[in-house]
Design an enzyme around this catalytic site. Structure first.
Site, short mmCIF file in Angstrom:
data_model
loop_
_atom_site.label_atom_id
_atom_site.label_comp_id
_atom_site.label_asym_id
_atom_site.label_seq_id
_atom_site.Cartn_x
_atom_site.Cartn_y
_atom_site.Cartn_z
N LYS A 194 8.84 7.15 4.95
CA LYS A 194 9.39 6.15 5.88
C LYS A 194 10.92 6.14 5.78
O LYS A 194 11.62 6.02 6.76
CB LYS A 194 8.84 4.75 5.59
CG LYS A 194 9.32 3.74 6.64
CD LYS A 194 9.03 2.33 6.24
CE LYS A 194 9.78 1.86 5.06
NZ LYS A 194 11.01 1.15 5.30
N GLU A 219 0.81 -1.23 0.00
CA GLU A 219 0.00 0.00 0.00
C GLU A 219 0.84 1.28 0.00
O GLU A 219 0.43 2.29 -0.55
CB GLU A 219 -0.93 0.01 1.21
CG GLU A 219 -2.32 -0.54 0.95
CD GLU A 219 -3.03 0.10 -0.25
OE1 GLU A 219 -3.02 1.34 -0.37
OE2 GLU A 219 -3.60 -0.65 -1.05
N GLY A 220 2.02 1.23 0.64
CA GLY A 220 2.89 2.41 0.65
C GLY A 220 3.28 2.79 -0.78
O GLY A 220 3.16 3.95 -1.19
N HIS A 221 3.74 1.79 -1.55
CA HIS A 221 4.10 2.05 -2.94
C HIS A 221 2.87 2.52 -3.74
O HIS A 221 2.97 3.42 -4.57
CB HIS A 221 4.61 0.78 -3.62
CG HIS A 221 5.87 0.21 -3.04
ND1 HIS A 221 5.91 -0.98 -2.38
CD2 HIS A 221 7.14 0.69 -3.03
CE1 HIS A 221 7.15 -1.24 -2.00
NE2 HIS A 221 7.92 -0.23 -2.37
#
Ligand code: PAF
Length: 285
Positions: free
Chosen positions: A153, A39-41
């Protein structure tokens, strides 16, 4: 064969596809990744989708940013899954080269950002940022994006890449996107899937420790040493974690601060077995 965005594994093909788009006046957004997309990407890809006519996602596990005893061989890989996820989030083109394509056998040119890279993660990962900056420069040269997207992050990586993009007059706007977290606070990372069940249950301690720092700073604590002690005390609640560092640094130049003032970064690195996790929070006081 999975349906999805066209995938290029050669520099020439990738360049030609983008050249056509650029000639037609399209803006290009690049999302550099090492795959095993989460989900971060996907949040980076969606941000790129919202701001650019053409979105390129590079998927390349770059060997030059791994140290000899690091997890290059064990780094998770899932080419077909990545293609599907990237396409679903809005990627138009995927660049997934081999190492032979990216690095000539006699490759001998490196991009080194001095100072910023000797701190925090740079202390235990010599050569890491040289590898990152070299591959990101190459991706910029291949794709010539208008904008490139990186997650908060990896706060040090973000600061280093911003400096590099400015110093080398790349003309690429570096866009940062907030860390995406699991429900229990653990920052999303491709490496999370390498944690054992027990390590995974203890890993949210990083975020809990950062939230303890947030609470203390919110309550008026300004002495960096006291905040660091509190973060360390919280991290030691996870017996499987080995603390690599807890630091409070100036968010722009990454130098340690004695007093929490201005924009500061509280950054932590903790090892669970051979899985190294990092996380951070930024404070403006
Ligand atoms: O953050 C990453 O995944 C990598 O360091 C990057 C920026 C894709 C370079 O290989």
């Amino acid at each position: 064969v999975t349906a999805g965005a066209p995938c290029f594994d050669d520099v020439t093909g990738m360049r030609e596809a983008l050249c056509e788009a650029r000639t037609a006046g399209a803006s290009v957004g690049l999302v550099p990744t090492m795959g095993a997309l989460h989900e971060g990407h996907l949040s980076l890809i969606r941000a790129a989708r919202a701001e650019n006519d053409v979105v390129v996602v590079s998927v390349y596990v770059n060997p030059t940013q791994f140290g000899p005893s690091e997890d290059l061989d064990r780094y998770p890989r899932d080419a077909e899954g990545d293609r599907e996820l990237a396409s679903g989030a809005g990627a138009d083109l995927i660049f997934s080269p081999s190492t032979r394509e990216m690095y000539a056998a006699d490759h001998s040119t490196w991009v080194e950002v001095e100072g910023l890279t000797s701190r925090l993660c740079g202390r235990t990962r010599p050569g890491h940022f040289r590898g990152v900056c070299t591959v990101v420069s190459k991706l910029f040269n291949i794709c010539r994006p208008d904008r490139a997207y990186f997650g908060e992050k990896d706060a040090q990586q973000l600061v280093v890449i911003k400096r590099m993009a400015r110093d080398l007059d790349t003309g690429v706007k570096i866009v940062s996107c907030p860390t995406v977290r699991e429900e229990d606070g653990l920052a999303m990372s491709s490496r999370n899937q390498r944690l054992t069940v027990e390590q995974r249950s203890q890993a949210p301690v990083l975020y809990r420790a950062l939230k303890a720092a947030e609470e203390a700073i919110g309550a008026g604590e300004r002495e960096a040493g006291a905040v660091i002690d509190l973060v360390r005390a919280t991290l030691t609640q996870a017996p499987l974690g080995d603390i690599e560092y807890v630091e409070i640094v100036d968010a722009e130049n990454l130098t340690p601060v004695a007093t929490v003032a201005g924009r500061c970064l509280v950054a932590v690195a903790v090892r669970f077995g051979d899985v190294r996790l990092i996380d951070n929070l930024t404070f403006s006081v």
